[in-house]
Motif scaffolding. Structure first.
Motif, PDB file in Angstrom:
ATOM      1  N   ALA A  56     -15.284  37.726  36.299  1.00 48.22           N
ATOM      2  CA  ALA A  56     -14.085  38.396  35.808  1.00 48.22           C
ATOM      3  C   ALA A  56     -12.854  37.532  36.052  1.00 48.22           C
ATOM      4  CB  ALA A  56     -13.932  39.758  36.468  1.00 48.22           C
ATOM      5  N   GLU A  57     -12.754  36.929  37.209  1.00 48.09           N
ATOM      6  CA  GLU A  57     -11.621  36.055  37.524  1.00 48.09           C
ATOM      7  C   GLU A  57     -11.603  34.836  36.612  1.00 48.09           C
ATOM      8  OE1 GLU A  57     -11.942  35.231  41.697  1.00 48.09           O
ATOM      9  OE2 GLU A  57     -11.341  37.256  42.274  1.00 48.09           O
ATOM     10  N   GLN A  58     -12.796  34.294  36.343  1.00 48.51           N
ATOM     11  CA  GLN A  58     -12.904  33.143  35.433  1.00 48.51           C
ATOM     12  C   GLN A  58     -12.390  33.513  34.034  1.00 48.51           C
ATOM     13  OE1 GLN A  58     -16.991  31.968  35.159  1.00 48.51           O
ATOM     14  NE2 GLN A  58     -16.632  29.974  36.075  1.00 48.51           N
ATOM     15  N   MET A  59     -12.813  34.668  33.571  1.00 52.28           N
ATOM     16  CA  MET A  59     -12.418  35.110  32.241  1.00 52.28           C
ATOM     17  C   MET A  59     -10.916  35.375  32.177  1.00 52.28           C
ATOM     18  SD  MET A  59     -15.657  37.507  31.264  1.00 52.28           S
ATOM     19  CE  MET A  59     -15.313  37.647  29.528  1.00 52.28           C
ATOM     20  N   GLN A 105      -9.227  31.993  31.912  1.00 50.33           N
ATOM     21  CA  GLN A 105      -9.382  31.455  30.558  1.00 50.33           C
ATOM     22  C   GLN A 105      -8.444  32.155  29.579  1.00 50.33           C
ATOM     23  OE1 GLN A 105     -13.547  31.938  29.707  1.00 50.33           O
ATOM     24  NE2 GLN A 105     -14.138  30.034  30.750  1.00 50.33           N
ATOM     25  N   ALA A 106      -8.317  33.466  29.736  1.00 52.44           N
ATOM     26  CA  ALA A 106      -7.434  34.222  28.856  1.00 52.44           C
ATOM     27  C   ALA A 106      -5.984  33.771  29.037  1.00 52.44           C
ATOM     28  CB  ALA A 106      -7.570  35.708  29.124  1.00 52.44           C
ATOM     29  N   LYS A 107      -5.573  33.541  30.265  1.00 46.13           N
ATOM     30  CA  LYS A 107      -4.208  33.071  30.527  1.00 46.13           C
ATOM     31  C   LYS A 107      -3.977  31.707  29.893  1.00 46.13           C
ATOM     32  CE  LYS A 107      -3.449  35.519  34.884  1.00 46.13           C
ATOM     33  NZ  LYS A 107      -3.253  35.362  36.332  1.00 46.13           N
ATOM     34  N   GLU A 108      -4.963  30.819  30.014  1.00 45.76           N
ATOM     35  CA  GLU A 108      -4.829  29.481  29.430  1.00 45.76           C
ATOM     36  C   GLU A 108      -4.728  29.562  27.900  1.00 45.76           C
ATOM     37  OE1 GLU A 108      -8.187  27.300  30.904  1.00 45.76           O
ATOM     38  OE2 GLU A 108      -7.402  27.247  32.956  1.00 45.76           O
ATOM     39  N   ARG A 109      -5.559  30.391  27.306  1.00 49.72           N
ATOM     40  CA  ARG A 109      -5.518  30.544  25.843  1.00 49.72           C
ATOM     41  C   ARG A 109      -4.193  31.138  25.388  1.00 49.72           C
ATOM     42  NH1 ARG A 109     -11.495  32.840  25.628  1.00 49.72           N
ATOM     43  NH2 ARG A 109     -12.620  30.871  25.586  1.00 49.72           N
ATOM     44  N   MET A 110      -3.688  32.081  26.159  1.00 50.60           N
ATOM     45  CA  MET A 110      -2.409  32.694  25.812  1.00 50.60           C
ATOM     46  C   MET A 110      -1.291  31.655  25.868  1.00 50.60           C
ATOM     47  SD  MET A 110      -0.880  36.299  27.224  1.00 50.60           S
ATOM     48  CE  MET A 110      -0.801  35.759  28.908  1.00 50.60           C
ATOM     49  N   GLN A 111      -1.321  30.808  26.883  1.00 46.80           N
ATOM     50  CA  GLN A 111      -0.309  29.753  27.010  1.00 46.80           C
ATOM     51  C   GLN A 111      -0.411  28.771  25.838  1.00 46.80           C
ATOM     52  OE1 GLN A 111       2.149  29.671  29.134  1.00 46.80           O
ATOM     53  NE2 GLN A 111       2.955  27.754  28.341  1.00 46.80           N
ATOM     54  N   GLN A 112      -1.630  28.406  25.478  1.00 45.36           N
ATOM     55  CA  GLN A 112      -1.822  27.505  24.342  1.00 45.36           C
ATOM     56  C   GLN A 112      -1.295  28.143  23.051  1.00 45.36           C
ATOM     57  OE1 GLN A 112      -6.027  26.720  24.340  1.00 45.36           O
ATOM     58  NE2 GLN A 112      -5.874  25.077  25.863  1.00 45.36           N
ATOM     59  N   GLY A 113      -1.546  29.428  22.888  1.00 48.43           N
ATOM     60  CA  GLY A 113      -1.071  30.132  21.704  1.00 48.43           C
ATOM     61  C   GLY A 113       0.448  30.145  21.637  1.00 48.43           C
ATOM     62  N   ARG A 114       1.090  30.334  22.767  1.00 47.01           N
ATOM     63  CA  ARG A 114       2.557  30.322  22.802  1.00 47.01           C
ATOM     64  C   ARG A 114       3.093  28.952  22.402  1.00 47.01           C
ATOM     65  NH1 ARG A 114       3.090  33.373  28.491  1.00 47.01           N
ATOM     66  NH2 ARG A 114       2.932  35.505  27.739  1.00 47.01           N
TER      67      ARG A 114
END
Length: 74
Positions: free
Chosen positions: A11-14, A17-26
């Motif tokens: 869960a922590e890994q996911m 990953q979600a935070k990293e993807r969100m940053q990339q999207g921004r």
């Protein structure tokens, strides 16, 4: 390591990953916004040039006409 720990780690890994993807999207959104703004400015300049060209052509056309040759509706 128990099952609970494995699920918690996953869960922590996911989440990470979600935070990293969100940053990339921004970041991608900012880049696209800047590109769109630049394109908009270029389009406005082309529009102004087109309007000037149309005015010039119209004035040249009017200058070439003899005022007595114009038809008037009575």
């Amino acid at each position: 390591m128990g099952m609970k720990d494995q699920f918690q780690d996953k869960a922590e890994q996911m989440q990470q990953q979600a935070k990293e993807r969100m940053q990339q999207g921004r970041e991608q959104g900012r880049e696209r916004g800047q590109q769109g703004q630049e394109r908009g400015e270029q389009g406005q300049e082309r529009g102004r040039q087109g309007q000037e060209r149309m005015r010039d052509e119209e004035s040249e056309r009017r200058e070439g006409q003899d005022p007595l040759d114009q038809d008037y509706d009575i």
